[in-house]
Design an enzyme around this catalytic site. Sequence first.
Site, mmCIF file in Angstrom:
data_model
loop_
_atom_site.group_PDB
_atom_site.id
_atom_site.type_symbol
_atom_site.label_atom_id
_atom_site.label_comp_id
_atom_site.label_asym_id
_atom_site.label_seq_id
_atom_site.Cartn_x
_atom_site.Cartn_y
_atom_site.Cartn_z
ATOM 1 N N HIS A 195 3.272 18.292 11.621
ATOM 2 C CA HIS A 195 1.864 18.503 11.988
ATOM 3 C C HIS A 195 1.644 18.527 13.511
ATOM 4 C CE1 HIS A 195 1.199 17.600 7.763
ATOM 5 N NE2 HIS A 195 1.796 16.441 7.905
ATOM 6 N N SER B 288 4.000 23.637 12.909
ATOM 7 C CA SER B 288 3.362 22.612 12.092
ATOM 8 C C SER B 288 3.979 22.659 10.698
ATOM 9 C CB SER B 288 1.860 22.882 12.011
ATOM 10 O OG SER B 288 1.203 21.685 11.637
ATOM 11 N N SER C 238 -3.067 21.711 9.561
ATOM 12 C CA SER C 238 -3.009 20.426 10.276
ATOM 13 C C SER C 238 -2.929 20.542 11.788
ATOM 14 C CB SER C 238 -1.824 19.610 9.760
ATOM 15 O OG SER C 238 -0.608 20.257 10.050
ATOM 16 N N ASP D 268 9.244 17.362 8.514
ATOM 17 C CA ASP D 268 8.237 16.558 7.814
ATOM 18 C C ASP D 268 7.922 17.282 6.509
ATOM 19 O OD1 ASP D 268 5.998 15.267 6.814
ATOM 20 O OD2 ASP D 268 4.977 15.121 8.751
ATOM 21 N N GLU E 247 10.650 12.916 8.096
ATOM 22 C CA GLU E 247 9.492 12.041 8.294
ATOM 23 C C GLU E 247 8.914 11.436 7.016
ATOM 24 O OE1 GLU E 247 8.018 11.227 11.131
ATOM 25 O OE2 GLU E 247 5.973 10.646 10.609
ATOM 26 N N ASN F 146 11.376 8.031 6.914
ATOM 27 C CA ASN F 146 10.276 7.486 6.111
ATOM 28 C C ASN F 146 10.536 6.050 5.690
ATOM 29 O OD1 ASN F 146 7.745 7.941 4.446
ATOM 30 N ND2 ASN F 146 9.188 7.283 2.864
ATOM 31 N N LYS G 55 7.915 2.627 9.418
ATOM 32 C CA LYS G 55 7.271 3.910 9.109
ATOM 33 C C LYS G 55 6.461 3.761 7.832
ATOM 34 C CE LYS G 55 6.404 8.238 7.979
ATOM 35 N NZ LYS G 55 5.725 8.580 6.719
ATOM 36 N N ASP H 28 2.600 3.659 8.618
ATOM 37 C CA ASP H 28 1.975 4.987 8.641
ATOM 38 C C ASP H 28 1.393 5.318 7.266
ATOM 39 O OD1 ASP H 28 2.171 7.815 7.891
ATOM 40 O OD2 ASP H 28 3.319 8.235 9.684
ATOM 41 N N ASN H 29 2.241 5.242 6.228
ATOM 42 C CA ASN H 29 1.785 5.643 4.895
ATOM 43 C C ASN H 29 0.617 4.759 4.441
ATOM 44 O OD1 ASN H 29 4.347 6.650 5.456
ATOM 45 N ND2 ASN H 29 4.936 6.786 3.309
ATOM 46 N N CYS I 215 -3.019 5.934 6.378
ATOM 47 C CA CYS I 215 -3.906 6.545 5.376
ATOM 48 C C CYS I 215 -5.170 5.718 5.178
ATOM 49 C CB CYS I 215 -3.164 6.729 4.047
ATOM 50 S SG CYS I 215 -1.912 8.038 4.144
ATOM 51 N N HIS J 8 1.863 15.031 0.157
ATOM 52 C CA HIS J 8 2.346 16.049 1.107
ATOM 53 C C HIS J 8 2.036 17.487 0.696
ATOM 54 C CE1 HIS J 8 4.618 17.309 4.583
ATOM 55 N NE2 HIS J 8 5.094 18.288 3.838
ATOM 56 N N HIS K 24 -3.426 10.621 11.234
ATOM 57 C CA HIS K 24 -3.436 9.199 11.593
ATOM 58 C C HIS K 24 -3.673 9.016 13.091
ATOM 59 C CE1 HIS K 24 -1.949 8.826 7.666
ATOM 60 N NE2 HIS K 24 -0.705 8.448 7.887
ATOM 61 N N SER L 76 5.894 5.480 13.792
ATOM 62 C CA SER L 76 6.648 6.519 13.078
ATOM 63 C C SER L 76 7.507 7.326 14.047
ATOM 64 C CB SER L 76 5.693 7.485 12.380
ATOM 65 O OG SER L 76 4.793 6.770 11.590
ATOM 66 N N GLN M 129 11.434 8.304 14.749
ATOM 67 C CA GLN M 129 11.941 9.679 14.840
ATOM 68 C C GLN M 129 12.803 9.856 16.083
ATOM 69 O OE1 GLN M 129 12.288 12.307 13.187
ATOM 70 N NE2 GLN M 129 10.709 12.455 11.618
HETATM 71 P P1 NAI Z 1 5.352 6.312 -3.124
HETATM 72 O O1 NAI Z 1 6.524 6.758 -3.894
HETATM 73 O O2 NAI Z 1 5.378 4.979 -2.444
HETATM 74 O O3 NAI Z 1 4.028 6.337 -4.034
HETATM 75 C C1 NAI Z 1 3.709 7.338 -4.951
HETATM 76 C C2 NAI Z 1 3.237 6.623 -6.214
HETATM 77 O O4 NAI Z 1 2.695 7.574 -7.127
HETATM 78 C C3 NAI Z 1 4.363 5.891 -6.947
HETATM 79 O O5 NAI Z 1 4.052 4.527 -7.122
HETATM 80 C C4 NAI Z 1 4.477 6.642 -8.272
HETATM 81 O O6 NAI Z 1 4.848 5.783 -9.344
HETATM 82 C C5 NAI Z 1 3.079 7.208 -8.441
HETATM 83 N N1 NAI Z 1 3.019 8.381 -9.301
HETATM 84 C C6 NAI Z 1 3.919 9.398 -9.419
HETATM 85 N N2 NAI Z 1 3.492 10.304 -10.294
HETATM 86 C C7 NAI Z 1 2.296 9.887 -10.751
HETATM 87 C C8 NAI Z 1 1.360 10.421 -11.671
HETATM 88 N N3 NAI Z 1 1.595 11.587 -12.299
HETATM 89 N N4 NAI Z 1 0.220 9.730 -11.894
HETATM 90 C C9 NAI Z 1 -0.019 8.550 -11.264
HETATM 91 N N5 NAI Z 1 0.840 7.982 -10.374
HETATM 92 C C10 NAI Z 1 1.989 8.658 -10.120
HETATM 93 O O7 NAI Z 1 5.085 7.452 -2.045
HETATM 94 P P2 NAI Z 1 4.145 7.333 -0.749
HETATM 95 O O8 NAI Z 1 4.970 6.931 0.420
HETATM 96 O O9 NAI Z 1 2.942 6.565 -1.100
HETATM 97 O O10 NAI Z 1 3.801 8.874 -0.503
HETATM 98 C C11 NAI Z 1 3.001 9.600 -1.419
HETATM 99 C C12 NAI Z 1 2.800 11.029 -0.916
HETATM 100 O O11 NAI Z 1 2.070 11.009 0.308
HETATM 101 C C13 NAI Z 1 4.096 11.775 -0.581
HETATM 102 O O12 NAI Z 1 3.922 13.129 -0.913
HETATM 103 C C14 NAI Z 1 4.221 11.606 0.920
HETATM 104 O O13 NAI Z 1 5.053 12.573 1.491
HETATM 105 C C15 NAI Z 1 2.780 11.720 1.331
HETATM 106 N N6 NAI Z 1 2.382 11.127 2.611
HETATM 107 C C16 NAI Z 1 1.248 11.653 3.167
HETATM 108 C C17 NAI Z 1 0.769 11.144 4.350
HETATM 109 C C18 NAI Z 1 -0.449 11.740 4.968
HETATM 110 O O14 NAI Z 1 -0.743 11.460 6.127
HETATM 111 N N7 NAI Z 1 -1.212 12.547 4.275
HETATM 112 C C19 NAI Z 1 1.428 10.033 5.051
HETATM 113 C C20 NAI Z 1 2.573 9.515 4.343
HETATM 114 C C21 NAI Z 1 3.019 10.045 3.167
#
Ligand code: NAI
Length: 478
Positions: free
Chosen positions: A53, A76, A81, A139, A201, A226, A231, A235-236, A240, A346, A399, A407, A411
Amino acid sequence: MTFDYQVRDLALAEAGRHQIRLAEHEMPGLMSLREEFGPTQPLAGARIAGSLHMTVQTAVLIETLTALGAQVRWASCNIFSTQDEAAAAVVVGPQGTVDDPQGVPVFAWKGETLPEYWDCTVKILSWPNGESPNMILDDGGDATLLVHKGKEFEGAGAVPETTEADSEEYRVILDVLRASIASEPTKWTTIADGIQGVTEETTTGVHRLYQLAEAGELLFTAINVNDSVTKSKFDNKYGCRHSLLDGINRATDVLIGGKVALVAGFGDVGKGCADALRGQGARVIITEVDPICALQAAMEGYQVARLDDVVGDVDIFVTTTGCYDVITADHMSRMKHQAIVGNIGHFDNEIDMAGLARVPGVKRTEIKPQVHEWTFDDGRSIIVLSEGRLLNLGNATGHPSFVMSNSFSNQTIAQIELFTRGEEYPLGVHVLPKHLDEKVARLHLDALGVQLTELSKAQAEYLGVPVEGPYKPEHYRY
Ligand code: NAI
């Protein structure tokens, strides 16, 4: 100096530079890495293709990498983003002017089409003067994917024809690769063979890397940034917790207090999102597939339910799962009038946008960029944020700097590790050693006035840890 770049408008550079200056103050980790490593230039000779991003915070990361000696090309990792002023400022550079840009080639603007997006990803991997990148900073894994697919198709002798089953995005990827291989038949093999490693990332990108490694298809070694504690547990979660509300507020300005909000997924991102919504006075419902995370949510006092059972009661839906088809077109057609639907995971496939577009009689109205009302033929409508793509970066600016300093310090350290001590990281997916994770945290304590207690030698012996750390075994979960 002339170089290629593609951004919205270089005239935005001054505004971007002011924001970068303020962000630097809030990014003590990156600034101390510049001080520590600037004199020795550990990244001299590194040619980094970065796909992340293109925000103000990322500008500080890019200029940290160049301050450590790297050459960089940047795109990006999401079509919505980019902060155009940050992209312009990075191209112009701290010493350059709009008429004489002296910074870094950036290929990114807010609101790219999918073909433009993948073209930008090709451009960061296509270096001038017969050179190739030797490092990727990724990322979500799109740059890594392009190199792997490109080499695979070159090896197979052809890019496969698209089929009905391919998603719109995959068709674009195939088109882009077909065109590039037609003009340079060994382009991707050359690039793949020159890459020393990738630092990834996010959760979704890391997931892709482990899948490649398990299938024996990973072409170069990877550091999973990650899963540094500093991180994903910051960050997550806390990132968020901040930027989810920023996105919802800028998009809709709806009062969150008193509303029913549903957070799909209670991992790191879900925990931060649920906390933020509860903090605003929403009644929060969690959906989970993992019994441990479901139990955690229940212990935190959240209702844990199935989406099907509560879909008609919810005012705000947020997906955080990294899974796909979590909210289907059928769910959306059963939602309350003007329910808000957004994704902070993501990729855009958590919400079935293609299915929504196929609902008979459905009509899409643009309220403003990245905010769309979808009206069903019975007159009810829902509000979809960022066309199902991550709303904190599409509707807001991602963020804040302080959390991204954590984070991006990971990196930067990961790039230094892979580039200078690559032999210690054999082909596979690695996390940074714990002492470096603790180092990143230490770099952020002074700015918050944290006074750390020091173990005495006797206490350290009693616990069986070194006085200077690391303090926890690998299996500790924080
Ligand atoms: P995580 O693996 O810690 O959490 C995801 C959770 O969703 C897990 O507990 C899993 O059991 C649950 N899950 C999976 N399928 C499901 C379903 N069908 N219904 C209900 N729950 C379900 O992963 P994390 O770190 O929380 O990341 C989640 C997403 O967010 C990823 O795609 C990651 O890349 C993205 N992300 C986005 C950020 C942003 O700024 N927008 C920042 C960091 C991560």
